[in-house]
Design a protein around this motif. Structure first.
Motif, PDB file in Angstrom:
ATOM      1  N   HIS A  88      42.725   8.265  -9.183  1.00  0.00           N
ATOM      2  CA  HIS A  88      42.715   8.681  -7.819  1.00  0.00           C
ATOM      3  C   HIS A  88      41.427   9.552  -7.133  1.00  0.00           C
ATOM      4  CE1 HIS A  88      44.201   9.170  -3.670  1.00  0.00           C
ATOM      5  NE2 HIS A  88      44.712  10.578  -3.755  1.00  0.00           N
ATOM      6  N   VAL A  89      40.843   8.843  -6.078  1.00  0.00           N
ATOM      7  CA  VAL A  89      39.142   9.301  -5.766  1.00  0.00           C
ATOM      8  C   VAL A  89      39.477  10.896  -5.255  1.00  0.00           C
ATOM      9  CG1 VAL A  89      37.486   9.017  -4.020  1.00  0.00           C
ATOM     10  CG2 VAL A  89      38.442   6.982  -4.899  1.00  0.00           C
ATOM     11  N   GLU A 138      35.167  -0.378  -6.905  1.00  0.00           N
ATOM     12  CA  GLU A 138      34.465   0.941  -6.429  1.00  0.00           C
ATOM     13  C   GLU A 138      33.267   1.188  -6.968  1.00  0.00           C
ATOM     14  OE1 GLU A 138      37.068   4.081  -5.352  1.00  0.00           O
ATOM     15  OE2 GLU A 138      38.809   2.661  -5.109  1.00  0.00           O
ATOM     16  N   ASN A 192      41.510  -2.872  -4.080  1.00  0.00           N
ATOM     17  CA  ASN A 192      42.794  -2.085  -3.989  1.00  0.00           C
ATOM     18  C   ASN A 192      43.976  -2.723  -4.055  1.00  0.00           C
ATOM     19  OD1 ASN A 192      40.676  -0.606  -2.698  1.00  0.00           O
ATOM     20  ND2 ASN A 192      42.077   0.987  -2.109  1.00  0.00           N
ATOM     21  N   GLU A 201      50.326   8.875  -3.656  1.00  0.00           N
ATOM     22  CA  GLU A 201      49.169   9.571  -3.210  1.00  0.00           C
ATOM     23  C   GLU A 201      48.240   8.782  -2.551  1.00  0.00           C
ATOM     24  OE1 GLU A 201      47.466  11.234  -7.083  1.00  0.00           O
ATOM     25  OE2 GLU A 201      47.407   9.200  -7.666  1.00  0.00           O
ATOM     26  N   LYS A 202      48.463   7.328  -2.767  1.00  0.00           N
ATOM     27  CA  LYS A 202      47.767   6.186  -2.555  1.00  0.00           C
ATOM     28  C   LYS A 202      48.014   5.824  -1.017  1.00  0.00           C
ATOM     29  CE  LYS A 202      45.230   6.260  -6.561  1.00  0.00           C
ATOM     30  NZ  LYS A 202      45.848   5.494  -7.488  1.00  0.00           N
ATOM     31  N   LEU A 203      47.038   5.113  -0.140  1.00  0.00           N
ATOM     32  CA  LEU A 203      47.324   5.118   0.877  1.00  0.00           C
ATOM     33  C   LEU A 203      48.652   4.406   1.522  1.00  0.00           C
ATOM     34  CD1 LEU A 203      46.318   5.408   4.263  1.00  0.00           C
ATOM     35  CD2 LEU A 203      45.570   3.113   3.897  1.00  0.00           C
ATOM     36  N   PRO A 218      48.307  10.908   7.717  1.00  0.00           N
ATOM     37  CA  PRO A 218      46.947  11.291   7.622  1.00  0.00           C
ATOM     38  C   PRO A 218      46.024  10.296   7.381  1.00  0.00           C
ATOM     39  CG  PRO A 218      48.057  11.970   5.457  1.00  0.00           C
ATOM     40  CD  PRO A 218      49.197  11.268   6.350  1.00  0.00           C
ATOM     41  N   VAL A 219      45.333  10.116   8.583  1.00  0.00           N
ATOM     42  CA  VAL A 219      44.137   9.099   8.568  1.00  0.00           C
ATOM     43  C   VAL A 219      42.883   9.829   8.378  1.00  0.00           C
ATOM     44  CG1 VAL A 219      42.997   7.135  10.090  1.00  0.00           C
ATOM     45  CG2 VAL A 219      45.417   7.658  10.289  1.00  0.00           C
ATOM     46  N   TYR A 220      41.919   9.563   7.206  1.00  0.00           N
ATOM     47  CA  TYR A 220      40.869  10.200   7.023  1.00  0.00           C
ATOM     48  C   TYR A 220      39.601   9.451   8.023  1.00  0.00           C
ATOM     49  CZ  TYR A 220      42.741  11.301   2.374  1.00  0.00           C
ATOM     50  OH  TYR A 220      43.492  11.756   1.290  1.00  0.00           O
ATOM     51  N   ASN A 225      37.730   2.648   7.956  1.00  0.00           N
ATOM     52  CA  ASN A 225      37.169   2.384   6.460  1.00  0.00           C
ATOM     53  C   ASN A 225      37.797   1.083   6.155  1.00  0.00           C
ATOM     54  OD1 ASN A 225      36.674   5.340   6.798  1.00  0.00           O
ATOM     55  ND2 ASN A 225      35.505   5.121   5.276  1.00  0.00           N
ATOM     56  N   ARG A 227      39.186  -1.604   3.220  1.00  0.00           N
ATOM     57  CA  ARG A 227      39.528  -2.129   1.784  1.00  0.00           C
ATOM     58  C   ARG A 227      40.256  -3.514   1.905  1.00  0.00           C
ATOM     59  NH1 ARG A 227      36.930   1.830   1.640  1.00  0.00           N
ATOM     60  NH2 ARG A 227      37.172   3.815   0.699  1.00  0.00           N
ATOM     61  N   ASN A 262      41.913   0.765   7.575  1.00  0.00           N
ATOM     62  CA  ASN A 262      42.992   1.628   7.295  1.00  0.00           C
ATOM     63  C   ASN A 262      44.076   1.852   8.505  1.00  0.00           C
ATOM     64  OD1 ASN A 262      41.973   2.296   4.589  1.00  0.00           O
ATOM     65  ND2 ASN A 262      40.612   3.936   5.414  1.00  0.00           N
ATOM     66  N   ARG A 298      37.173  12.336   4.170  1.00  0.00           N
ATOM     67  CA  ARG A 298      37.043  12.283   2.582  1.00  0.00           C
ATOM     68  C   ARG A 298      35.630  12.507   2.487  1.00  0.00           C
ATOM     69  NH1 ARG A 298      38.957   7.339  -0.932  1.00  0.00           N
ATOM     70  NH2 ARG A 298      41.032   8.434  -1.108  1.00  0.00           N
ATOM     71  N   HIS A 301      32.883   9.388   1.615  1.00  0.00           N
ATOM     72  CA  HIS A 301      33.857   8.086   1.803  1.00  0.00           C
ATOM     73  C   HIS A 301      33.291   6.991   1.981  1.00  0.00           C
ATOM     74  CE1 HIS A 301      37.814   7.166   3.934  1.00  0.00           C
ATOM     75  NE2 HIS A 301      37.651   6.431   2.944  1.00  0.00           N
ATOM     76  N   TYR A 358      46.949  18.732   1.647  1.00  0.00           N
ATOM     77  CA  TYR A 358      47.198  18.435   3.300  1.00  0.00           C
ATOM     78  C   TYR A 358      47.724  19.537   4.202  1.00  0.00           C
ATOM     79  CZ  TYR A 358      46.723  13.465   1.970  1.00  0.00           C
ATOM     80  OH  TYR A 358      46.235  12.267   1.447  1.00  0.00           O
TER      81      TYR A 358
END
Ligand code: NAD
Ligand code: TYD
Length: 361
Positions: A88-89, A138, A192, A201-203, A218-220, A225, A227, A262, A298, A301, A358
């Motif tokens: 996990h990044v 990645e 992904n 924990e992943k989107l 939560p949107v970063y 971005n 994927r 996302n 992030r 990112h 968070y």
């Protein structure tokens, strides 16, 4: 009977791969699953197959040379499929060391032990011994917002996060073993994944789980971005096809041809949840766009990932079969049917990590 040593088989992709392989080959193969059971490893993922005579679980850390060489000494391993990693990044940004330990040093241990078990005195290897290193797109870095730009197997490595840097290092070690010792391996770099058993924990599983509970989504950054999402069973199939039909020493990129921002993913999940929840379900009242919350971006990112899976299609005939609209329905249906699984993984350590990440956002 062919024997597989699978590392990280209690994690998301590893457990899907084990299920796929046992469905496909039945008792014609034997699988030894080696996993340290970190926060991401969950034996509940393998409950339905744990008593099969051709499946064995060994709890061991891939950095533990003695434990890993013992497994090779006690079993005639034909294939290694190496998933075990810190994956996990966001965690890698908070705590990079363990990523170097597991992803780099652990891979070195796996390579050393396999080579020691397999290599003959004249430097050759018996027919059929193969090591597949599971890696990520990645490692190639970030693409611009240009829908004609893709990652190819020839794209230079340019990792940015501690996660992708550690995966790039592990890929380089595998390449060095192939070049130096003619070690029989392949590397796959995949985009992904999403699907059953993915840790929230992943989107995608995080958004499904939060939306069902009426928590913020939560949107970063700006949410734009991109994927390239692949259904996990398609990945499992690709790994098997690369090992059986691919050319040794080659790298294959595996991608979904399914690039999405996302924020688009989040909208699709909200719409699909509304569609799939039965009339009268009280959750329908609060599952909507008001849950979306933009949070701090992030660090470092990567903007866009996109794989052109041309080589694997041309050489092996693999292509991503599952359309996103179908894959996301299957995934949501799986989460509906496994509420207990979600409760278990979101308690304890994961909850602590989540709060730390968070807070009350
Ligand atoms: P995951 O985090 O769900 O699972 C990792 C598994 O490895 C867990 O079962 C964990 O217990 C185990 N593990 C971790 N450290 C270990 C150690 N030191 N010794 C033994 N076992 C250990 O990860 P995942 O999403 O299933 O990813 C699997 C592999 O696929 C990783 O190598 C990852 O880099 C790669 N990958 C993942 C994706 C993705 O979208 N998830 C995409 C491309 C590539
Ligand atoms: P993630 O699932 O962590 O995979 P990766 O970072 O390996 O691509 O994240 C996918 C994308 O979603 C990534 O651009 C970061 C973003 N993201 C959010 O906006 N909010 C979140 O809560 C998470 C976990 C990810």
């Amino acid at each position: 009977m062919r024997t597989y040593l699978v590392t990280g088989g209690a994690g998301f992709i590893g457990s899907n791969y084990i299920h796929y392989m046992l469905r496909k080959y039945g008792d014609a193969i034997r699988i030894i699953n080696v996993d340290a059971l970190t926060y991401a490893g969950n034996l509940e993922n393998l409950k339905d197959i744990e008593n099969l005579p051709n499946y064995t679980f060994v709890r061991a850390n891939i950095c533990d040379k003695e434990a890993i060489s013992r497994i090779f000494a006690e079993n005639d391993i034909d294939r290694v499929v190496h998933f075990a990693a810190e994956s996990h990044v966001d965690r890698s940004i908070k705590n990079p060391e363990v990523f170097v330990q597991t992803n780099v040093l652990g891979t070195a241990v796996m390579l050393n032990c396999a080579r020691a078990a397999w290599e003959r005195e004249d430097g050759t290897y018996p027919e059929g011994k193969k090591f597949l290193h599971v890696s990520t797109d990645e490692v190639y870095g970030s693409l611009p917002d240009d829908e004609n730009a893709f990652f190819y197997e020839t794209t230079p490595y340019d990792p940015h996060s501690p996660y992708s840097a550690s995966k790039a290092s592990s890929d380089m070690l595998v390449k060095a073993y192939m070049d130096t010792y003619h070690f029989p391996a392949n590397i796959t770099n995949c985009s992904n994944n999403y699907g059953p058993y993915q840790f929230p924990e992943k989107l995608i599983p995080l958004i499904i789980n939060n939306a069902l509970q009426g928590k913020k989504l939560p949107v970063y950054g700006d949410g734009k971005n991109v994927r390239d999402w692949l259904f996990v069973e398609d990945h499992a199939k690709a790994i098997d096809m690369v090992q059986e039909q691919g050319k040794l020493f080659e790298t294959y990129n595996i991608g979904g041809h399914n690039e999405k921002q996302n924020i688009e993913i989040i909208h699709i999940i909200l719409e699909t949840l509304q569609e799939m929840l039965p009339e009268g379900d009280p959750r329908k009242a609060y599952i909507n766009e008001d849950l979306i919350t933009y949070v701090e971006d992030r660090k470092g990112h990567d903007r866009r990932y996109a794989i052109a899976p041309d080589k694997i299609k041309a050489d092996i005939g693999w292509y991503p079969e599952t359309m996103f609209k179908d894959g996301i329905k299957k995934t949501i249906a799986w989460f509906f049917e496994h509420e207990e699984w979600m409760k278990n993984v979101t308690s304890g350590d994961y909850q602590k990590y989540y709060d730390d990440m968070y807070g009350d956002k």
